[in-house]
Motif scaffolding. Structure first.
Motif: not given
Length: 697
Positions: A14, A18-19, A22, A159, A162
């Motif tokens: 996940v 997300a990375s 973005t 995360w 991100v």
């Protein structure tokens, strides 16, 4: 946080997703600001890549091979905090020294990696200066992140990249609002302020990515204070471990230098020999953007699966249960192959629409220039993914020599094809030649890799089942490609789009909505053709994946879990769903475990496969960090401890030492020689920094 493989795999997947999202936005803004062809685009790619190359060398030689493996050992010591403080302090001093040295040598390094005219060299040098501090922060991110991973805290580690992407996006957005698209601007246009908004904000993002990790570090009770001294931080364990690790990186970087010089020379060579504008040929930036897109399925699927499966294979080897290790490897190889073959179909059938859909800021002409390199790179996608899984298995045997040997063979083939091809092929096609040479390097060297891994399993890696699945996947790939190509232009016509084949200069007409529409229709077509062919060929691995996907939509497919002819090394499910212990050891024929376990890994429901005190490090994180994938070295090595097995038969039964699962098995994100940039487990075909890991960058 649970230490189960499935849960950690999902957290990483996940975070990676997300990375990537973005990062893709960052790629779009970069293309909007600098374009994908011309002086600025090519210079930025070169300048942002060089610091990543240097970090790859440092990380491969001492971080991944020596410092990272010491983290778990240190956490178990009575004086853990003092040792961690020394380790972090040593890393900071080392990184600061390397960063300062690279800054002083930047002009020389640029001349080594860039083969172009004075304007290109000058602008590349300027961009490189602003990116050099990233070396320090990438290293700090690696060390702190691995401490968190060893303590089973994957969230911030996954995360933080991100945030790096968001900061860089802000910089590019401000640049576009103030100056607009600057792809055609000359050298004199690029002032310090403009370079700071592009390269400088990316460096600021990388700094944030590293420094933010100190917050969760404090929360788990580790309060860093500078502590001087090198006693007890594992430097004595360097030797052969660091040697093989560094050897893989050096081999990849030699290839990377050659590839970078070829890519950066394309605009000048094409202008001199073919009288073409630098905006009409695929150069460094076009290739890197193609690689960024091509690497996405590898990073999201192959890296996640390899990271989740590695502890299971390593634990089985440590327990001398070769049958269990064989089953896990066979299952992963077969399932990942089928998924990667599908993405190969997609990249071959619709590369231009994919480029336009994912990079709406580029023109049709720019997308066409990316199309051929993207399609050729994708030919090695299934094999590079298989290599990653096999590499991890070698590490489970504490064998760093054979992955090194494979990289050397692959790079020799790749460089040979590239240099010979440059003698006979026009410069405007050199980017495509590089992609072809990378794919060919993997394909031609893969049989050697299979021979090497078979010896580790006493001549049996479940070859019949793997061969059958691979053959079915190839047949389905060819059928889907044929059908997709046959219906490609009718689909273009359906959306009133027009892309003239082979007209990288003239382009055509396809806006973003048309590109998305074409991708959706062609995706449905190739999925139906691919799945139908596998179904007709009675591909066993198809059913668990199909049942898992159908369950997400509330559809129950008949057949249940097919365990005929296969056993489970630990337990088997009874008819009423209860689990009874099965003490029978897997045989070579029964070793492949239920393929539904693969789907459990993807869904995050796979039970813990490694004892709680054996943390495993994140493999693709650096890639997430936006670091390149070893520029061509599949998966930067963090070679395990000295190999104490008998090299003649490779049997785990001869090993008296359990593999150190605390090692980071990173890259590289990650297909072949150079091209790219990511330390994640990636194939070695990338030479970019924007790929930064190309997870989004």
């Amino acid at each position: 946080m649970s230490s189960s493989v499935g849960h950690n795999s999902m957290v990483m997947a996940v975070g990676t997703a997300a990375s990537r999202v973005t990062g893709q936005v960052r790629t779009i803004l970069l293309a909007a600001a600098l374009g994908t062809t011309g002086l600025a685009a090519n210079a930025y790619q070169a300048g942002s890549t060089i610091p990543q190359v240097i970090f790859t060398l440092v990380s491969g030689g001492i971080f991944n091979a020596v410092l990272v493996p010491q983290i778990v050992r240190t956490l178990k010591a009575k004086d853990a905090e003092d040792r961690l403080n020394k380790l972090i302090t040593f890393a900071i001093v080392l990184l600061a020294g390397v960063t300062a040295l690279v800054a002083a040598l930047t002009p020389l390094l640029v001349r080594l990696y860039v083969h172009a005219g004075p304007d290109m060299l000058a602008l590349s040098t300027a961009f490189t200066f602003w990116c050099v501090p990233q070396i320090f922060f990438y290293g700090l991110y690696t060390v702190i992140g691995q401490i968190l991973a060893a303590k089973d805290h994957f969230g911030a580690y996954s995360w933080s990249s991100v945030g790096a992407n968001v900061i860089s996006c802000i910089g590019f957005t401000v640049f576009i609002l103030m100056f607009g698209r600057s792809s055609h601007q000359p050298l004199g246009y690029w002032t310090t302020g403009k370079i700071a908004l592009t390269a400088g904000t990316w460096t600021l993002g990388v700094a944030f990515q590293a420094l933010i990790l100190f917050i969760p570090l404090f929360r788990i009770g580790i309060h860093y204070r500078p502590s001087w001294g090198i006693h007890g931080i594992g430097l004595r364990s360097m030797g052969p471990v660091a040697a093989w690790s560094l050897g893989i990186v050096v081999a990849g970087q030699i290839s990377n230098i050659v590839n970078n010089r070829v890519l950066t020379s394309i605009p000048g060579k094409a202008a001199a020999a073919q009288h073409l504008s630098q905006f009409d040929v695929a150069g460094n930036a076009s290739y890197q953007n193609a690689y960024t897109i091509y690497i996405l399925p590898y990073s999201l699927i192959a890296v996640s699966v390899a990271t989740a499966v590695f502890p299971k294979i390593a634990q089985a080897i440590a327990d001398h249960n070769i049958d269990a290790a064989r089953g896990d490897l066979s299952e992963s190889l077969r399932n990942v192959w089928l998924m990667m073959c599908f993405f190969t179909v997609a990249f071959v059938v619709m590369p231009t629409p994919i480029a336009l859909a994912l990079l709406p800021s580029v023109s049709v002409k720019e997308a066409v220039l990316m199309a051929t390199p993207m399609s050729l790179l994708s030919l090695s996608l299934p094999i590079s993914s298989a290599y990653l899984l096999i590499q991890r298995t070698f590490y489970g045997f504490e064998d760093g020599y054979h992955p090194f040997l494979f990289v050397v063979i692959q790079n020799i083939i790749q460089i040979g094809i590239l240099l010979v091809g440059c003698l006979f092929i026009s410069p405007s096609n050199w980017a495509s030649l590089l992609a072809f040479s990378s794919a060919a390097g993997y394909i031609l060297s893969f049989p050697t890799l299979l021979i090497m891994i078979r010896k580790r399993f006493n001549g049996d890696i479940d070859g019949k089942r793997i061969t059958a699945t691979y053959a079915k996947g190839i047949i389905a790939t060819l059928v889907a490609i044929a059908g997709g190509l046959l219906l490609r232009y009718p689909t273009y016509a359906l959306f009133h789009a027009d892309i003239e084949p082979g007209s990288g200069v003239r382009g055509g007409h396809m806006n973003w909505l048309q590109a998305v529409g074409v991708c959706c229709v062609l995706t449905i077509i190739i999925i139906l053709l691919y799945i139908a062919t596998l179904w007709v060929l009675r591909t066993h691995e198809l059913m668990p994946i199909a049942r898992t996907l159908a369950a997400k939509f509330g559809i129950r497919l008949p057949g249940g879990t097919d365990t005929a002819g296969r056993g489970n090394s630990n337990s088997k499910a009874t008819a009423d769903g209860n689990v009874s212990q099965n003490t029978t050891k897997r045989t070579a024929q029964s070793s492949p475990r239920n393929d539904d376990s693969f789907c459990q890994i993807i869904n995050g429901t796979q039970p813990n496969a490694v004892s709680p005190d054996r943390s495993f490090a994140r493999t693709e994180e650096i890639e997430d960090a936006g670091i390149p994938d070893n520029f061509g070295v599949p998966d930067e090595p963090d070679v395990p401890q000295n190999d104490e097995t008998d090299g003649s038969n490779g049997s785990a039964a001869t090993s008296t030492k359990k593999p150190d699962m605390s090692q980071e098995t990173t890259v590289s994100d990650s297909p072949s020689a150079t091209h790219g940039a990511k330390i994640e487990d990636m194939p070695t075909t990338n030479v970019d920094s924007s790929d930064t890991e190309k997870k989004g960058f």
